[in-house]
Design a protein around this motif. Structure first.
Motif, PDB file in Angstrom:
ATOM      1  N   LYS A   1       5.459  -1.555   1.382  1.00  0.00           N
ATOM      2  CA  LYS A   1       5.647  -2.475   0.075  1.00  0.00           C
ATOM      3  C   LYS A   1       6.432  -3.637   0.366  1.00  0.00           C
ATOM      4  O   LYS A   1       7.348  -3.633   0.962  1.00  0.00           O
ATOM      5  CB  LYS A   1       6.492  -1.441  -0.943  1.00  0.00           C
ATOM      6  CG  LYS A   1       5.913  -0.258  -1.355  1.00  0.00           C
ATOM      7  CD  LYS A   1       4.991  -0.416  -2.370  1.00  0.00           C
ATOM      8  CE  LYS A   1       4.492   1.108  -2.715  1.00  0.00           C
ATOM      9  NZ  LYS A   1       2.745   1.234  -2.776  1.00  0.00           N
TER      10      LYS A   1
ATOM     11  N   ASP B   1       0.832  -1.129  -0.007  1.00  0.00           N
ATOM     12  CA  ASP B   1       0.016  -0.114   0.089  1.00  0.00           C
ATOM     13  C   ASP B   1       0.880   1.185  -0.025  1.00  0.00           C
ATOM     14  O   ASP B   1       2.053   0.940  -0.177  1.00  0.00           O
ATOM     15  CB  ASP B   1      -1.008   0.027   1.115  1.00  0.00           C
ATOM     16  CG  ASP B   1      -0.427   0.122   2.614  1.00  0.00           C
ATOM     17  OD1 ASP B   1       0.746   0.522   2.703  1.00  0.00           O
ATOM     18  OD2 ASP B   1      -0.860  -0.854   3.342  1.00  0.00           O
ATOM     19  N   LYS B   2       0.294   2.323   0.372  1.00  0.00           N
ATOM     20  CA  LYS B   2       1.061   3.756   0.201  1.00  0.00           C
ATOM     21  C   LYS B   2       2.293   3.731   1.237  1.00  0.00           C
ATOM     22  O   LYS B   2       3.260   4.279   1.283  1.00  0.00           O
ATOM     23  CB  LYS B   2       0.176   4.907   0.449  1.00  0.00           C
ATOM     24  CG  LYS B   2      -0.584   5.231  -0.964  1.00  0.00           C
ATOM     25  CD  LYS B   2      -1.747   6.291  -0.808  1.00  0.00           C
ATOM     26  CE  LYS B   2      -2.617   6.445  -1.971  1.00  0.00           C
ATOM     27  NZ  LYS B   2      -3.276   7.810  -1.903  1.00  0.00           N
TER      28      LYS B   2
ATOM     29  N   ASP C   1      -6.223   3.240   1.947  1.00  0.00           N
ATOM     30  CA  ASP C   1      -5.571   2.649   0.700  1.00  0.00           C
ATOM     31  C   ASP C   1      -5.021   1.194   1.064  1.00  0.00           C
ATOM     32  O   ASP C   1      -4.251   0.626   0.135  1.00  0.00           O
ATOM     33  CB  ASP C   1      -4.381   3.462   0.371  1.00  0.00           C
ATOM     34  CG  ASP C   1      -3.302   3.441   1.491  1.00  0.00           C
ATOM     35  OD1 ASP C   1      -3.746   3.656   2.639  1.00  0.00           O
ATOM     36  OD2 ASP C   1      -2.129   3.277   1.225  1.00  0.00           O
TER      37      ASP C   1
END
Length: 168
Positions: free
Chosen positions: A14, A10-11, A54
């Motif tokens: 990783k 996600d933002k 997110d």
């Protein structure tokens, strides 16, 4: 239970991988008994709706069906008590409250713990959750029972920590 591998992309993370080794919502440490589960917290309105927007794929879709979320920014109006009771993430980082594996903070840790992950940060986070109880005592001392207009910011902060301040 057979361990379940979870890979996060996600933002904020990783390639982070963790294992769910306990059944969802069970196998909690003794004394850790939150009033609210993540799905309830998201539906009530916490963190101005700008939390976990997110990273939905990591958690059950049913958690987000009634969630009050904001795609672009924090909105206090989405919180159950309609007030801001959050500090910026940068403040959390400066105070050392953020664990490397949970860059979004306590609620992310709680969602993952509830989902079955266990990690080396569990005792610290449960200790932080217990420490928030002092606010429960303050509500009981200063507010009539279930007077939801009394200390709304403090009540909202308790919701952020899975204490159901609507019942106090």
């Amino acid at each position: 239970m057979r361990p379940v591998r979870v890979k996060v992309n996600d933002k904020m993370q990783k390639g982070y991988v963790y294992w769910r080794t306990k059944p969802m919502g069970r196998g909690f440490r003794p004394g850790f008994k939150p009033d609210l589960i993540p799905k309830q917290m998201l539906a009530l309105g916490v963190f101005g709706g700008k939390y976990m927007t997110d990273c939905r794929r990591e958690f059950p879709a049913r958690w987000f069906k009634k969630a009050k979320l904001s795609p672009d920014r924090h909105r206090a109006s989405l919180n159950y008590f309609g007030v801001n009771a959050s500090q910026p993430l940068e403040v959390w980082r400066q105070k050392g409250w953020i664990y490397l594996e949970d860059p979004r903070g306590w609620f992310q840790w709680y969602c993952r713990y509830y989902s079955g992950r266990r990690c080396q940060d569990d005792l610290r986070q449960i200790g932080r959750w217990r420490a928030v109880r002092r606010h429960v005592a303050q509500l009981k001392k200063h507010c009539a029972r279930r007077d939801l207009s009394c200390r709304r910011r403090q009540r909202q902060a308790l919701l952020h920590w899975a204490y159901d301040s609507r019942k106090m």
